[in-house]
Scaffold this active site. Structure first.
Site, PDB file in Angstrom:
ATOM      1  N   LYS A  13       0.821  -1.218   0.000  1.00  0.00           N
ATOM      2  CA  LYS A  13       0.000   0.000   0.000  1.00  0.00           C
ATOM      3  C   LYS A  13       0.854   1.267   0.000  1.00  0.00           C
ATOM      4  CE  LYS A  13      -2.488  -0.701   3.749  1.00  0.00           C
ATOM      5  NZ  LYS A  13      -1.899  -1.978   4.194  1.00  0.00           N
ATOM      6  N   ARG A  89      -9.846   0.960   8.778  1.00  0.00           N
ATOM      7  CA  ARG A  89      -9.386  -0.402   9.042  1.00  0.00           C
ATOM      8  C   ARG A  89     -10.436  -1.222   9.765  1.00  0.00           C
ATOM      9  NH1 ARG A  89      -3.465   0.781   8.963  1.00  0.00           N
ATOM     10  NH2 ARG A  89      -2.312  -1.135   9.190  1.00  0.00           N
ATOM     11  N   ARG A 123      11.576  -5.973   5.685  1.00  0.00           N
ATOM     12  CA  ARG A 123      11.368  -4.610   5.183  1.00  0.00           C
ATOM     13  C   ARG A 123      12.278  -3.601   5.878  1.00  0.00           C
ATOM     14  NH1 ARG A 123       5.350  -2.119   5.096  1.00  0.00           N
ATOM     15  NH2 ARG A 123       5.473  -2.318   7.363  1.00  0.00           N
ATOM     16  N   ARG A 154      11.099  -1.070  11.037  1.00  0.00           N
ATOM     17  CA  ARG A 154      10.004  -0.704  11.935  1.00  0.00           C
ATOM     18  C   ARG A 154       9.923  -1.686  13.094  1.00  0.00           C
ATOM     19  NH1 ARG A 154       4.649   0.569   8.459  1.00  0.00           N
ATOM     20  NH2 ARG A 154       3.793  -0.611  10.196  1.00  0.00           N
ATOM     21  N   ARG A 165      -0.809  -8.501  13.421  1.00  0.00           N
ATOM     22  CA  ARG A 165      -1.338  -7.537  12.448  1.00  0.00           C
ATOM     23  C   ARG A 165      -2.116  -8.259  11.344  1.00  0.00           C
ATOM     24  NH1 ARG A 165       4.092  -4.919  10.941  1.00  0.00           N
ATOM     25  NH2 ARG A 165       2.954  -3.614   9.491  1.00  0.00           N
TER      26      ARG A 165
HETATM   27  P1  AMP Z   1       0.625   0.889   9.081  1.00  0.00           P
HETATM   28  O1  AMP Z   1       1.773   1.820   8.936  1.00  0.00           O
HETATM   29  O2  AMP Z   1      -0.552   1.274   8.207  1.00  0.00           O
HETATM   30  O3  AMP Z   1       1.002  -0.559   8.930  1.00  0.00           O
HETATM   31  O4  AMP Z   1       0.089   1.061  10.589  1.00  0.00           O
HETATM   32  C1  AMP Z   1       0.901   0.709  11.687  1.00  0.00           C
HETATM   33  C2  AMP Z   1       0.053   0.549  12.926  1.00  0.00           C
HETATM   34  O5  AMP Z   1      -0.603   1.795  13.237  1.00  0.00           O
HETATM   35  C3  AMP Z   1      -1.062  -0.465  12.811  1.00  0.00           C
HETATM   36  O6  AMP Z   1      -0.623  -1.802  13.046  1.00  0.00           O
HETATM   37  C4  AMP Z   1      -2.022   0.023  13.901  1.00  0.00           C
HETATM   38  O7  AMP Z   1      -1.550  -0.318  15.179  1.00  0.00           O
HETATM   39  C5  AMP Z   1      -1.908   1.551  13.767  1.00  0.00           C
HETATM   40  N1  AMP Z   1      -2.903   2.065  12.807  1.00  0.00           N
HETATM   41  C6  AMP Z   1      -2.659   2.589  11.572  1.00  0.00           C
HETATM   42  N2  AMP Z   1      -3.807   2.924  10.972  1.00  0.00           N
HETATM   43  C7  AMP Z   1      -4.806   2.605  11.830  1.00  0.00           C
HETATM   44  C8  AMP Z   1      -6.230   2.675  11.787  1.00  0.00           C
HETATM   45  N3  AMP Z   1      -6.882   3.147  10.720  1.00  0.00           N
HETATM   46  N4  AMP Z   1      -6.919   2.274  12.877  1.00  0.00           N
HETATM   47  C9  AMP Z   1      -6.299   1.814  13.979  1.00  0.00           C
HETATM   48  N5  AMP Z   1      -4.960   1.668  14.079  1.00  0.00           N
HETATM   49  C10 AMP Z   1      -4.224   2.078  13.020  1.00  0.00           C
END
Ligand code: AMP
Length: 212
Positions: A13, A89, A123, A154, A165
């Protein structure tokens, strides 16, 4: 044009979002990036978000939705639209989003789960521009080939957190595919290990039809 990018963690993404945002001149709004910036700056939201992110769980809907609502009210979102990456999400987030936004298209990247653990655990991300690389292609390089920034891993890209996740995606996020299919605005794509440019070509061909 207001777009949502949907897909499991590691589906690509972030990479596609950068390309789409560049091509259509729209801001790329990643809730994950917003949370990481808050964690870095040790804000109140950052402290709260960290406890969930480190466990691979979702930050509560109310907090996340408010952040997005405020962000979408900014001027840069009122010109050519915006691209949401990692939001919504959950169904509750999608229903809340419907109250303050009108979404034109949902780009959904379907990917074979067996590819994701290796992708995410290997990654490396650029601290400056956010570009992602896989450790197997870096030949030991520690800086970004795009902007020269430092690469890092990360904290949530470890096997245990990745597994939660993926579970969270299956239980809470995947139902959104049905939600947006029913609204008739979903565009489905298949993520593979091909260079990201290939998938981007397919996505852009579909989005071009909506822009015209
Ligand atoms: P990402 O960078 O999109 O993989 O997001 C990393 C982490 O941020 C996720 O595993 C969640 O813990 C939190 N997070 C990101 N977007 C959301 C969302 N829309 N709702 C809730 N938690 C989020």
């Amino acid at each position: 044009m207001n777009i949502i990018l949907l897909g499991a963690p590691g589906a690509g993404k972030g990479t596609q979002a950068t390309k789409i945002a560049d091509k259509y001149g729209m801001p790329h709004i990643s809730t994950g990036d917003i949370f990481r910036a808050n964690i870095k700056n040790q804000t109140e939201i950052g402290l709260l978000a960290k406890s969930y992110i480190d466990k691979g769980q979702l930050v509560p809907d109310a907090v996340t939705c408010k952040i997005v609502e405020n962000r979408l009210a900014e001027d840069d979102c009122k010109q050519k639209g915006y691209l949401l990456d990692g939001f919504p999400r959950t169904i509750a987030q999608a229903e809340e989003l419907d109250k303050f936004a009108k979404i034109d298209a949902v780009v959904n990247i379907n990917i074979d789960f067996s590819l994701l653990m290796n992708r995410l655990c290997g990654r490396r991300v650029c601290k400056d521009c956010g570009e992602s690389f896989h450790v197997s292609t870096l030949n030991g390089a520690t800086t970004c080939s795009r902007c020269g920034g430092e690469l890092y891993q990360r904290k949530d890209d470890n096997p245990e957190t990745v597994q939660s996740r993926l579970d969270v995606y299956t239980e809470q996020t995947a139902p959104l595919i049905d939600y947006y299919t029913k609204k008739g605005i979903i565009l489905n794509f298949v993520g593979t290990d091909d260079p990201p440019q290939v998938l981007f070509g397919e996505i852009a061909a579909e989005l071009d039809k909506l822009v015209k």
